[in-house]
Design a protein around this motif. Structure first.
Motif, PDB file in Angstrom:
ATOM      1  N   ALA A   1      -7.794   1.950  -7.071  1.00 27.18           N
ATOM      2  CA  ALA A   1      -8.745   2.317  -6.025  1.00 27.18           C
ATOM      3  C   ALA A   1      -8.468   3.711  -5.484  1.00 27.18           C
ATOM      4  O   ALA A   1      -9.392   4.482  -5.191  1.00 27.18           O
ATOM      5  CB  ALA A   1      -8.695   1.291  -4.887  1.00 27.18           C
TER       6      ALA A   1
ATOM      7  N   LEU B   1      -4.719  -1.417  -5.946  1.00 27.41           N
ATOM      8  CA  LEU B   1      -4.715  -0.356  -4.941  1.00 27.41           C
ATOM      9  C   LEU B   1      -4.522   1.013  -5.586  1.00 27.41           C
ATOM     10  O   LEU B   1      -5.114   2.008  -5.139  1.00 27.41           O
ATOM     11  CB  LEU B   1      -3.628  -0.610  -3.896  1.00 27.41           C
ATOM     12  CG  LEU B   1      -3.870  -1.761  -2.923  1.00 27.41           C
ATOM     13  CD1 LEU B   1      -2.698  -1.885  -1.958  1.00 27.41           C
ATOM     14  CD2 LEU B   1      -5.170  -1.572  -2.149  1.00 27.41           C
TER      15      LEU B   1
ATOM     16  N   SER C   1      -1.936  -6.683  -6.912  1.00 29.18           N
ATOM     17  CA  SER C   1      -2.461  -5.965  -5.745  1.00 29.18           C
ATOM     18  C   SER C   1      -2.089  -4.494  -5.800  1.00 29.18           C
ATOM     19  O   SER C   1      -2.898  -3.625  -5.464  1.00 29.18           O
ATOM     20  CB  SER C   1      -1.928  -6.589  -4.449  1.00 29.18           C
ATOM     21  OG  SER C   1      -2.601  -7.797  -4.162  1.00 29.18           O
TER      22      SER C   1
ATOM     23  N   THR D   1     -11.241  -2.005  -0.401  1.00 28.63           N
ATOM     24  CA  THR D   1     -10.717  -2.105  -1.758  1.00 28.63           C
ATOM     25  C   THR D   1     -11.792  -2.590  -2.721  1.00 28.63           C
ATOM     26  O   THR D   1     -11.945  -2.063  -3.832  1.00 28.63           O
ATOM     27  CB  THR D   1      -9.515  -3.064  -1.798  1.00 28.63           C
ATOM     28  OG1 THR D   1      -8.486  -2.547  -0.927  1.00 28.63           O
ATOM     29  CG2 THR D   1      -8.960  -3.200  -3.202  1.00 28.63           C
TER      30      THR D   1
ATOM     31  N   ALA E   1      -4.852  -7.714  -2.009  1.00 31.50           N
ATOM     32  CA  ALA E   1      -5.449  -6.461  -1.547  1.00 31.50           C
ATOM     33  C   ALA E   1      -6.964  -6.527  -1.509  1.00 31.50           C
ATOM     34  O   ALA E   1      -7.605  -5.823  -0.728  1.00 31.50           O
ATOM     35  CB  ALA E   1      -5.000  -5.300  -2.436  1.00 31.50           C
ATOM     36  N   ALA E   2      -7.534  -7.373  -2.361  1.00 25.44           N
ATOM     37  CA  ALA E   2      -8.995  -7.507  -2.411  1.00 25.44           C
ATOM     38  C   ALA E   2      -9.477  -8.768  -1.712  1.00 25.44           C
ATOM     39  O   ALA E   2     -10.664  -9.087  -1.768  1.00 25.44           O
ATOM     40  CB  ALA E   2      -9.477  -7.502  -3.854  1.00 25.44           C
TER      41      ALA E   2
ATOM     42  N   PHE F   1      -3.770  -4.641   4.335  1.00 21.03           N
ATOM     43  CA  PHE F   1      -4.828  -4.588   3.344  1.00 21.03           C
ATOM     44  C   PHE F   1      -6.185  -4.451   4.026  1.00 21.03           C
ATOM     45  O   PHE F   1      -6.393  -4.924   5.144  1.00 21.03           O
ATOM     46  CB  PHE F   1      -4.828  -5.852   2.479  1.00 21.03           C
ATOM     47  CG  PHE F   1      -3.582  -6.032   1.647  1.00 21.03           C
ATOM     48  CD1 PHE F   1      -3.120  -5.016   0.834  1.00 21.03           C
ATOM     49  CD2 PHE F   1      -2.886  -7.227   1.674  1.00 21.03           C
ATOM     50  CE1 PHE F   1      -1.985  -5.172   0.052  1.00 21.03           C
ATOM     51  CE2 PHE F   1      -1.748  -7.406   0.903  1.00 21.03           C
ATOM     52  CZ  PHE F   1      -1.289  -6.375   0.091  1.00 21.03           C
TER      53      PHE F   1
ATOM     54  N   GLU G   1       0.822  -1.213   0.000  1.00 24.08           N
ATOM     55  CA  GLU G   1       0.000   0.000   0.000  1.00 24.08           C
ATOM     56  C   GLU G   1       0.856   1.263   0.000  1.00 24.08           C
ATOM     57  O   GLU G   1       0.408   2.319  -0.466  1.00 24.08           O
ATOM     58  CB  GLU G   1      -0.963   0.003   1.199  1.00 24.08           C
ATOM     59  CG  GLU G   1      -0.327   0.237   2.558  1.00 24.08           C
ATOM     60  CD  GLU G   1       0.222  -1.015   3.201  1.00 24.08           C
ATOM     61  OE1 GLU G   1       0.547  -0.964   4.401  1.00 24.08           O
ATOM     62  OE2 GLU G   1       0.338  -2.055   2.512  1.00 24.08           O
TER      63      GLU G   1
END
Length: 309
Positions: free
Chosen positions: A107, A104, A100, A210, A125-126, A205, A72
């Motif tokens: 998003a 991110l 991921s 997300t 991440a999801a 995460f 992130e």
């Protein structure tokens, strides 16, 4: 090689391959130098590939704070690259663990992404898991290969956390030929394992947040899987595609985790047409499915966390 400064002052490098409209390419590994992407099977004949070396990899500097290897935190580096290039909006291709990171970034900065291709992506991440059985079931598709027994034993041991001198590398490739073996042999030198541990195990995460952001992401998305890949399987790739309102998944016949090596022509036709003509123009031999939003999900993954080749 060219460089720019991240917001924390870390000097980051990127490499330009080909000419034309820029395509931002985020490498996986996790935390593998972008050199392994090569020219993405000849995609550079259609677009200028901007291959980012994530911090601490390739020609990019090692950051003062190792915590900035977290997935992130790397979103800010991608945004700094966009600003450096002076792009209002950009096309993004993310491979493997960088799936991921690409998600991110989309998003956090949805209006900065024109189109997004997720190539054999993981989606930690999801909260889309890749399980040990996913990987083993995909591996069993290769049972007829002469190297199967040794490689399968190595993969099974790896997934059980047992030290092994065997190699599961052949399962990452659609063909375990000389080109694949040479590509795999570069991995130890290109991978920052300490950074990968931070990326994969220390990232924070928030899958529900997300997923909510991606459900509102309006840009076209392509999720590309290899028929023989276990990270992710085609079924998991379809689950990832269903997170987006305007996504399509494509499955490369006989493909593995590095589809541009397995069938460069198929890869370039599929990905190149997606970026040049938009989502509805994707046409190539293989399995294609359109997806809309999905409320389904899985827990935060564990079996897919070890670094790949």
């Amino acid at each position: 090689m060219r460089t720019f400064s991240a917001h924390d002052g870390t000097t980051l490098a990127y490499h330009l391959v080909g000419e034309g409209e820029p395509l931002i390419c985020l490498p996986g590994g996790a935390m593998r130098a972008s050199a392994y992407l090569g020219d993405l099977g000849g995609l550079s004949a259609h677009r200028q590939l901007v291959l980012l070396d994530l911090r601490g990899t390739g020609d990019s500097a090692v950051p003062a704070d190792p915590a900035t290897y977290r997935c992130e935190r790397l979103v800010a580096d991608v945004e700094a690259l966009r600003e450096h290039l002076g792009l209002e909006r950009m096309d993004v291709l993310a491979h493997s663990a960088a799936g991921s990171l690409g998600m991110l970034y989309a998003a956090a900065h949805p209006h900065r992404v024109r189109r997004l291709a997720l190539v054999t992506p993981t989606a930690w991440a999801a909260g889309v898991a890749v399980t040990a059985e996913d990987r083993l079931s995909a591996a069993r598709l290769r049972k007829g290969e002469p190297w199967f027994e040794e490689a399968y034993a190595a993969l099974d041991a790896q997934l059980r956390g047992v030290d092994t001198t065997g190699s599961a590398y052949p399962f990452f490739y659609g063909r375990w030929d000389a080109a694949a073996q040479a590509h795999a042999a570069q991995s130890p030198r290109q991978l920052n394992r300490a950074a990968a541990q931070v990326f994969a195990t220390e990232s924070t995460f928030d899958p529900p947040a997300t997923r909510a952001a991606l459900a509102a992401f309006e840009a076209p998305v392509l999720v590309l899987a290899g028929e023989c890949d276990g990270v992710p399987t085609p079924e998991r790739a379809a689950e990832i595609a269903a997170l987006f309102p305007a996504a399509e998944s494509a499955v490369q016949p006989g493909g593995g985790h590095f589809p541009w090596l397995d069938d460069p022509g198929w890869f370039v036709r599929t990905v190149g047409t997606f970026f040049d003509a938009g989502l509805r123009g994707v046409r190539a031999d293989g399995i294609h499915a359109r997806h809309g939003r999905s409320a389904g999900g899985a827990g935060v993954p564990g079996a897919d966390r070890p670094a790949g080749p």
